[in-house]
Design an enzyme around this catalytic site. Structure first.
Site, mmCIF file in Angstrom:
data_model
loop_
_atom_site.group_PDB
_atom_site.id
_atom_site.type_symbol
_atom_site.label_atom_id
_atom_site.label_comp_id
_atom_site.label_asym_id
_atom_site.label_seq_id
_atom_site.Cartn_x
_atom_site.Cartn_y
_atom_site.Cartn_z
ATOM 1 N N GLU A 94 0.843 -1.210 0.000
ATOM 2 C CA GLU A 94 0.000 0.000 0.000
ATOM 3 C C GLU A 94 0.868 1.246 0.000
ATOM 4 O O GLU A 94 0.643 2.193 -0.758
ATOM 5 C CB GLU A 94 -0.889 0.023 1.256
ATOM 6 C CG GLU A 94 -2.271 -0.500 1.063
ATOM 7 C CD GLU A 94 -3.119 -0.300 2.311
ATOM 8 O OE1 GLU A 94 -4.267 -0.726 2.274
ATOM 9 O OE2 GLU A 94 -2.634 0.268 3.308
ATOM 10 N N MET A 227 -34.593 29.900 -20.682
ATOM 11 C CA MET A 227 -35.512 28.779 -20.865
ATOM 12 C C MET A 227 -35.059 27.575 -20.041
ATOM 13 O O MET A 227 -33.923 27.504 -19.582
ATOM 14 C CB MET A 227 -35.597 28.402 -22.341
ATOM 15 C CG MET A 227 -34.312 27.842 -22.921
ATOM 16 S SD MET A 227 -34.474 27.290 -24.631
ATOM 17 C CE MET A 227 -35.549 25.891 -24.421
ATOM 18 N N GLY A 231 -29.165 25.862 -18.554
ATOM 19 C CA GLY A 231 -27.985 25.870 -17.688
ATOM 20 C C GLY A 231 -28.011 26.915 -16.597
ATOM 21 O O GLY A 231 -26.959 27.239 -16.029
#
Length: 1107
Positions: A94, A227, A231
């Site tokens: 590790e 609209m 986003g």
């Protein structure tokens, strides 16, 4: 710190996306149950996503692919070196991988040396030498193995050279706190890295910043208008994250909005107030919320985003007037409807993407990190053209085409062209067409009636229909059709939802209607005025209370799997109705008939909720429900008996609350079943619950106002984990057998008449939460009834929270051995009548919070344990304040001056700086004049400080009037508690021993320094200061001399013109007054002394602190 060697703590890879914030590498048998688990808990509480391989085997020479991937996907790695760390080849592998990521990817690595010297790690000496001797022998004739051992040595040396922690130099909890505080800012530095993936973000932010004008101190609202799907939310979130990280606000809240909650404005007000004020607020009425917001926020500089404003009430009740907010506040709102925008409001109109930006966005989702092949260029332009620059369509189509070949792309584009329409929602249908059949069903269920529900409940419903809920949701999330919002809510964009409902509408036109969710459609269905009902799979009518329902309406819907109706009545009084046996989820509030249909045999039914129904019994005869898990029969006033539970082997929950008589239970329930009989008129707990249900894990009897006793047989519930008895207002005693509940963890008995718990309660050694709290109004209702808690006798070994508030406790009410509760973290004694507390409280070694508010007879705080950091008490009582700091002083008697003085901070929820503090102010930096001879050896303890706001570091300086260098001390303030309320005040003591550095005093004494200066690292609301002495009686005598006893002040100044002879006499009388605390005598002699003046001198500014 274990080492001063540099490590790469700057943002190593700002573009990289990490799955985990922190990876923990540790030797399981050394630290799993102590340091590592404590560190993991602290990281988790801070919201830091941490990988902990809790089931690690720690043997073998190779790591699993999953573990290697986890290391690579972690931003920070913490290596906990312990004595046996090097024994594990697993751990060493590790470590090698971690150090590779450190070099290759800039992963931040922090070593912790747990009971091991860093030199032993660096040089593989000590226990590490023993381990490597074994490794060397193991690989003695293995060249590859020898190379591996050398890699281990190199990794250990490199890791030991990094800046880390030697736990031996710390108190463990403080080490963990410092480590978490070190990691957290590094994560914040990269938390905004996602902005680089937001197409066109720089242009958006530049325009919005010009409208926000952050340098001005006014309050303004900026609208993002455009609209659906363009986003707006993405840009609003980006500007919110940017501003909240860059500028200092008193509170910030991003408030998402959707159709499901738009009529519950008061709930949104609660969320907004809770986040901005910093304390949980519950608003029950929108008008109340409006006034509360105007009152609580008017002095606060806040940042608020109101997403998706589509109703007048949203604006009126959430930000109706900019005067509600303090100077410098910014409100950002998104909307599709321009008429909500005020005439003078700043507006940022969001338009669809330009072609080059649209291509970039589409490629992000269609190709991810890959470079698209040239053969896709032309067809990409076709897709982008049909999307008309709408980001949502580009994301959905891009996700659906990811990893598909050119032929699938061509087919998809052809379908888009064939179904060409001005409505983008029709074009979005291609993402639905690309789903597997089961995923389509899951998508339509969510779009039509499950959007806005908790993920747990959605999964339960889907799984009851034999759908693979986990896999199905994963597919929908990957396709950008569904996402999981805050609080684990299933959500989707409105445009996507409209697309789903549009698909069901198309089915209806073909005579294949699959779902009903509108009440008007259900009315037509129940009156046989709608065609194509044989295909109906789900009926969900949540918003209507009264429906006409005819008995034959359901005969054609044999495919019906979900039936949810929130209350209805029928015009047909007979009991000869019909329900399809295919039902899996049946939830019908106010079911109007006396029983379920005789021919109703839903052998696949999973959930049955018939609360507030007219049922006398569920059915006649015997029926089998092999898959039924949840049965709710609450508030069924006429219900006389339950069915035989033998035929419900999988039942997990039985709800029978609000019944006047508990129905007779037949048969044996499933092990670990939960029974809830809240707020029932039952006088006696049925013996059947205990005799036949010994596997019961949770028993909820809250609000059973006629329940007077519990049966002695309750001790037979050996598996019981939770017992809730709160609001059983006639319950006076608990049986001795309560001590036999060996697995009980929670016992709640608020607002009962219990005044003396049985002595056997101390045998509940797994109990974690225990409360006998009363309401404030209940104290003294029965004269002479005092609460008495039994001797602990080293029992209750797991108890963490004990609440005895308003129990009418007097001096002997608490056991003298309460200090034996070694796991107790929170003790609530609010509103009691004791004058003092048992001395053993000082031995509560885990106690973190002590509540003594409204204890009017208490005159001083007890000696408390060292780790206590949150105290609730009456700070308007001077004696309470003084005893707090006397306590703090006893903890800090061994402190000495150093470059940075670490001080414990005690926190409390209080509105104002207590009057006990003489000097008060609001400046970020202030200099306070000290009285002459303010320092008295063996009497002066230090400077008591209090301030409100956030926990911030402070600098203290002693200043001299004679151009001598000042003595400066940096104060590092720490408190183990988290999540302080904004109204919190903090107490700490600066001991002179920690401030006075004789090496910097230039031969002077403390009394040569006439000012103390405090400088706070950040703006805070208010502070207070007082000089603390062991014995203040002498100071009181001096204060009376000044004639200013009404109001505590910073200092009292006496100015006289007196002769030198008189000055000597003054000094003589001053010493006598100090010795006998006789200020009156000093004041009486003063006129006589001044008549003896022969020479005059000036004596200015003799300053003393008041009482």
């Amino acid at each position: 710190m274990a080492s001063s060697s540099s490590s790469s703590e700057s943002d190593p890879c700002p573009q990289r996306k990490y799955k985990y914030d922190v990876f923990l590498s540790f030797r399981g048998k050394d630290t799993r149950r102590n340091f590592t688990s404590h560190l993991y808990e602290r990281l988790d509480n801070r919201g830091i996503i941490t990988f902990l391989d809790d089931k690690r085997l720690e043997n073998g020479d190779s790591l699993s692919k999953e573990l290697v991937k986890a290391i690579e996907e972690s931003q920070v790695a913490v290596i906990i070196f312990s004595k046996n760390y090097a024994e594990s080849r697993w751990c060493l592998n590790e470590l090698v991988k971690i150090m590779e990521c450190n070099v290759k990817d800039g992963q931040l690595v922090i070593p912790v040396f747990y009971d091991v010297d860093s030199s032993h790690v660096r040089n593989q000496s000590g226990s590490f030498a023993d381990a490597f001797t074994k490794h060397k022998l193991r690989y003695e004739n293995d060249d590859e193995g020898i190379q591996k051992v050398q890699r281990w040595r190199t990794a250990l040396r490199d890791a030991a050279d990094l800046k880390g922690y030697d736990i031996r130099d710390w108190i463990e909890s403080e080490c963990i706190g410092d480590l978490v505080n070190r990691i957290s800012p590094k994560l914040r530095e990269t938390s905004l890295s996602y902005l680089t993936d937001v197409v066109g973000i720089d242009a958006h932010l530049k325009k919005l910043n010009s409208l926000l004008e952050m340098k001005t101190n006014d309050v303004r609202i900026v609208w993002i208008w455009g609209m659906v799907g363009v986003g707006k939310t993405t840009i609003a979130r980006a500007i919110f994250d940017l501003l909240s990280s860059k500028f200092k606000f008193d509170g910030a809240c991003f408030l998402p909005y959707n159709k499901e909650n738009k009529y519950e404005i008061h709930s949104l007000q609660s969320i907004l107030l809770s986040k901005l004020v910093g304390e949980k607020k519950s608003v029950h009425d929108k008008e109340e919320g409006r006034h509360l917001m105007a009152r609580r926020l008017r002095l606060k500089k806040v940042l608020v985003v109101l997403d998706n404003i589509d109703h007048e009430d949203q604006l009126d009740y959430l930000a109706g007037d900019l005067d509600w907010f303090g100077n410098g506040s910014r409100i950002i709102a998104t909307t599709r409807d321009k008429h909500f925008i005020g005439k003078n409001d700043a507006v940022y109109p969001m338009t669809t993407l330009l072609e080059h930006d649209a291509i970039q966005l589409f490629n992000q989702y269609a190709f991810k990190n890959e470079v698209p092949d040239k053969c896709f260029e032309e067809i990409t332009l076709e897709v982008v053209s049909h999307a008309e620059g709408l980001p949502l369509a580009l994301k959905v189509w891009g996700s659906s085409l990811h990893k598909k070949d050119i032929h699938v792309w061509r087919s998809a584009v052809d379908r888009i062209k064939r179904n060409s329409s001005s409505k983008v929602v029709e074009n979005l249908k291609v993402s639905y067409d690309g789903l597997e059949r089961e995923d389509q069903e899951i998508f339509l269920d969510i779009a039509c009636f499950l959007r806005g529900k908790k993920q747990t409940k959605v999964k339960q419903i889907l799984e009851s229909c034999d759908f693979g809920a986990d896999d199905g949701l994963r597919v929908l999330i990957d396709k950008s059709l569904v996402f999981i919002s805050e609080n684990d809510i299933i959500q989707m964009h409105e445009l996507i939802q409209e697309m789903g409902k549009y698909i069901v509408t198309l089915q209806k036109e073909r005579g294949e209607l699959s779902r009903l969710w509108l009440s008007q459609d259900f009315e037509k269905f129940s009156n046989a005025k709608i065609q194509g009902t044989k295909a109906i799979e789900a009926i969900w009518i949540p918003e209507i209370q009264d429906l006409s329902f005819k008995k034959k309406a359901m005969k054609d819907v044999e495919k019906l799997r979900i039936l949810y109706i929130n209350g209805f009545h029928t015009h047909d009084g007979s009991n000869d109705q019909y329900l399809p046996s295919n039902l899996r989820w049946f939830d019908c509030c106010k079911y109007p008939w006396e029983s379920l249909p005789a021919k109703f045999d839903p052998d696949m039914l999973v959930h049955l909720d018939l609360q507030q129904s007219s049922l006398f019994h569920l059915w006649t005869g015997t029926k089998k429900f092999p898959f039924l898990r949840r049965l709710v029969l609450s508030r069924c006033a006429n219900l006389m008996r339950t069915p035989d539970f033998t035929d419900m082997p999988n039942l997990e929950y039985l709800g029978c609350s609000n019944l006047e008589k508990f129905p007779r239970i037949r048969g044996k329930l499933k092990p670990e079943v939960k029974i809830q009989v809240q707020r029932s008129g039952i006088r006696k707990l049925p013996s059947a619950i205990i005799q036949h249900q010994s596997s019961l894990t949770e028993l909820d009897l809250i609000g059973m106002q006629n329940l007077a006793t519990l049966p002695c047989s309750i001790g037979e519930l050996k598996r019981l984990v939770k017992l809730k008895l709160s609001d059983c207002s006639k319950l006076k005693i608990l049986p001795e057998e309560i001590g036999d509940l060996e697995n009980l963890e929670i016992l709640e008995a608020r607002c009962t008449l219990i005044s003396q718990p049985p002595s056997s309660i101390v045998r509940l050694n797994r109990l974690k939460v225990l409360t006998f709290a009363k309401q404030k109004s209940e104290v003294g209702l029965e004269n002479g009834v005092y609460f008495s808690f039994p001797r602990v006798n080293e029992g209750l070994r797991s108890l963490e929270h004990l609440d005895l508030s308003y129990c009418n406790l007097i001096n002997e009410g608490l056991p003298i051995d309460i200090g034996c509760l070694h796991c107790l973290k929170a003790l609530n004694l609010r509103g009691n009548n004791f004058e003092h507390l048992p001395q053993s409280i000082a031995r509560l070694c885990a106690l973190q919070s002590l509540d003594l508010l409204d204890c009017k007879k208490l005159t001083q705080l007890p000696e408390f344990p060292w780790q206590l950091d949150t105290i609730y008490a009456d700070w308007s009582n001077d004696s309470i304040c003084n005893s707090l700091f006397q306590n703090i002083s006893s903890f800090q008697h061994d402190i000495c001056a150093s470059d940075s003085l670490s001080l414990r901070v005690f926190t409390n929820e209080w509105k104002n700086i207590p009057r006990w503090f003489h000097h008060k102010g609001k400046d970020k930096s202030t200099s306070i004049e000290l009285p002459a001879n303010w320092y008295a050896c063996d009497n002066f303890l230090g400077f008591a400080v209090c301030y409100s706001g956030c926990l911030i570091d402070t600098t203290a300086q002693l200043l001299c009037d004679k151009m001598m260098p000042c003595i400066t001390q940096y104060l590092a303030l720490s408190n183990q508690s988290e999540g302080f309320l904004e109204s919190a005040i903090h107490f700490f003591l600066v001991p002179l021993a920690g401030l006075w550095d004789i090496s910097k005093a230039n031969g002077k004494t403390p009394n040569d320094y006439r000012h103390i200066k405090l400088s706070f690292s950040e703006e805070m609301k208010e502070f207070g200061l007082r000089l603390l002495y062991k014995d203040e009686s002498k100071l009181k005598a001096l204060c009376k001399m000044t004639g200013n006893n009404d109001e505590p002040t910073e200092h009292c100044i006496v100015k006289r013109r007196v002769s030198s002879q008189t000055l000597q006499l003054l000094s003589l009388w001053f010493c006598r007054a100090m010795a006998c605390a006789a200020a009156k005598e000093f004041a009486r002699q003063l006129p006589r002394l001044t008549k003896q003046e022969q020479e005059t001198e000036d004596v200015d500014n003799v300053s003393i602190f008041g009482p």
